[in-house]
Design a protein around this motif. Structure first.
Motif, short mmCIF file in Angstrom:
data_model
loop_
_atom_site.label_atom_id
_atom_site.label_comp_id
_atom_site.label_asym_id
_atom_site.label_seq_id
_atom_site.Cartn_x
_atom_site.Cartn_y
_atom_site.Cartn_z
N VAL A 12 -53.74 -35.91 0.25
CA VAL A 12 -54.73 -36.35 -0.74
C VAL A 12 -54.30 -37.63 -1.44
O VAL A 12 -54.90 -38.04 -2.42
CB VAL A 12 -54.99 -35.24 -1.78
CG1 VAL A 12 -55.65 -34.07 -1.13
CG2 VAL A 12 -53.72 -34.83 -2.47
N GLY A 158 -58.23 -31.47 -7.46
CA GLY A 158 -58.38 -31.81 -6.06
C GLY A 158 -57.27 -31.24 -5.20
O GLY A 158 -57.52 -30.67 -4.13
N THR A 174 -65.54 -27.22 -1.97
CA THR A 174 -65.11 -28.43 -2.70
C THR A 174 -65.04 -29.62 -1.77
O THR A 174 -64.57 -29.52 -0.64
CB THR A 174 -63.73 -28.20 -3.34
OG1 THR A 174 -63.78 -27.05 -4.18
CG2 THR A 174 -63.32 -29.40 -4.19
N MET A 176 -63.10 -33.02 -1.82
CA MET A 176 -62.02 -33.69 -2.53
C MET A 176 -62.18 -35.21 -2.52
O MET A 176 -61.94 -35.87 -3.52
CB MET A 176 -60.66 -33.31 -1.94
CG MET A 176 -60.14 -31.95 -2.38
SD MET A 176 -60.98 -30.55 -1.60
CE MET A 176 -60.30 -30.63 0.06
N ILE A 229 -64.10 -34.65 -8.19
CA ILE A 229 -64.39 -33.79 -7.04
C ILE A 229 -65.82 -33.26 -7.20
O ILE A 229 -66.41 -33.33 -8.30
CB ILE A 229 -63.41 -32.61 -6.93
CG1 ILE A 229 -63.46 -31.72 -8.19
CG2 ILE A 229 -62.00 -33.09 -6.64
CD1 ILE A 229 -62.70 -30.43 -8.06
#
Length: 406
Positions: A12, A158, A174, A176, A229
């Motif tokens: 991420v 996230g 979700t 991200m 997010i």
């Protein structure tokens, strides 16, 4: 698929918080008092001041534990808690002191006061304690805390969402990365959805969108560099879990539900009742074991009425405001228990009590403030409040009021 913390952080685009830069010379004077030896049955705690309300909540909890003495370490020379009846002495470090130097200062205060445990209360304090643990532990024990990588995963909405996907922990759907191919990602997404700031707290900044068009327009208007997010909106009800873990073992927990609607749709409620729910605890334990959690946490969860499943929304990786309710109504004093665990003192497992809690100020507004009364509304009594806390530390509140410091 299981993913290591370093792999997830790389996935991420995040890096764990690192230790402070090399220390400079300590500018704060050494405490003049001689070292104070610890006495049997007594526990001396050095509390690192954090956000005002959290500091007050944790101090109240510690005041209810027999034998606990609290000294305060702060960077704010005008801290209201200089006047607290719950604090023995206050040590003020320079406001711009680097973290490495603050750790040295804390060691000197520990030597002067005989403090056995350092107690941070908020996210900034816990990050400091994690980064500076080797230096701090030369003089005192640090509250149970996870590694930096796992702490950053839990504290970031996230990162946590990605981690829960990797470990098959029930959670909202979700997205991200909302900056890349968002329109395509929304194709199979269930609306309405929530746009959430990753570093938001208390429900602030969360906005609901009923269509992809409205959401895409809102995302396009976000300031450069902002981090958000997208999650689907779950129909159901909120339920929260408070925990203390020590080396992966659950030491204490309590489960709470809100009783009174809040002013903001996504703001937490302060009026709560403590309940039992094995499904909540099972999901929480799976997640915290996967995170190899160490320390306290408050988890926001929601029952999904469509999927008939408990889902984890986020983790507050610090003490929480209703920690007072756990101590007063449920009989689980998380700050005191965490300090006892840190000091290596025995902690007997005990079930928590069922009960209600509402802060005294909220009780007064609810009971006497202007609002439309409902025939079936919940009624609270003084026994459900923190009235003793409200009147038990008057100088702190008076100073806060007179200086209008917010």
């Amino acid at each position: 698929m299981n993913t290591s913390p370093s792999q997830l952080l790389k996935f991420v685009g995040r890096q764990p918080v690192m230790a402070a830069s090399p220390p400079l010379a300590v500018t704060a004077p050494r405490p003049a008092a001689p070292p104070v030896p610890a006495r049997p049955g007594r526990l001396t705690v050095l509390m690192l001041e954090g956000e005002y309300r959290l500091t007050g909540a944790v101090l109240l909890c510690l005041s209810r534990q027999p034998g606990v003495r609290v000294h305060l370490l702060t960077r704010d020379a005008r801290s209201p808690y200089r006047f607290s009846s719950y604090v023995r002495t206050t040590y003020v470090a320079p406001a711009n002191l680097p973290d490495a130097n603050l750790a040295t200062f804390a060691r000197e205060v520990a030597a002067a006061t005989g403090a056995e445990v350092l107690l941070p209360v908020d996210v900034a304090g816990m990050r400091f304690a994690i980064a500076q643990r080797p230096e701090l532990e030369k003089a005192l024990r640090v509250l149970p805390l996870p590694t930096a990588s796992y702490y950053e995963i839990a504290a970031d909405k996230g990162l946590l969402a990605a981690f829960m996907q990797c470990h098959s922990i029930p959670a909202p759907d979700t997205i991200m990365d909302i900056q890349t191919n968002l329109a395509a990602k929304l194709g199979q997404f269930r609306f309405p959805v929530l746009l959430k700031p990753i570093d938001g707290a208390g429900g602030r900044g969360i906005v609901k969108y009923a269509s992809a068009e409205a959401l895409l327009a809102a995302v396009a208007a976000l300031p450069a560099g902002s981090r958000y997010i997208v999650q689907n909106c779950i129909e159901g009800y909120d339920i929260d879990c408070n925990v203390l873990y020590h080396n992966g073992r659950l030491v204490a927990h309590s489960i709470q539900k809100g009783l009174v609607p809040t002013a903001g749709e996504y703001a937490p409620t302060e009026a709560i009742e403590f309940v039992r729910n094995d499904a909540v605890l099972a999901v929480v334990d799976r997640l915290m074991r996967a995170l190899r959690w160490n320390g306290v946490a408050h988890l926001d969860l929601r029952y999904d009425a469509r999927d008939h499943q408990i889902k984890v929304i986020e983790i507050n990786t610090r003490f929480w405001l209703t920690v007072v309710g756990s101590a007063l109504a449920a009989g689980v004093n998380f700050p005191a228990l965490a300090c006892l665990v840190a000091a290596g003192r025995p902690v007997a497992p005990a079930p928590y009590a069922l009960g209600r809690y509402i802060p005294f100020a909220s009780y007064c507004k609810y009971q006497f403030g202007p609002r439309e009364r409902q025939p079936n509304e919940i009624r609270f009594g003084l026994r459900d409040t923190s009235v003793r806390a409200f009147i038990g530390d008057p100088l702190t509140k008076l100073y806060r009021f007179l200086t209008d410091k917010d």
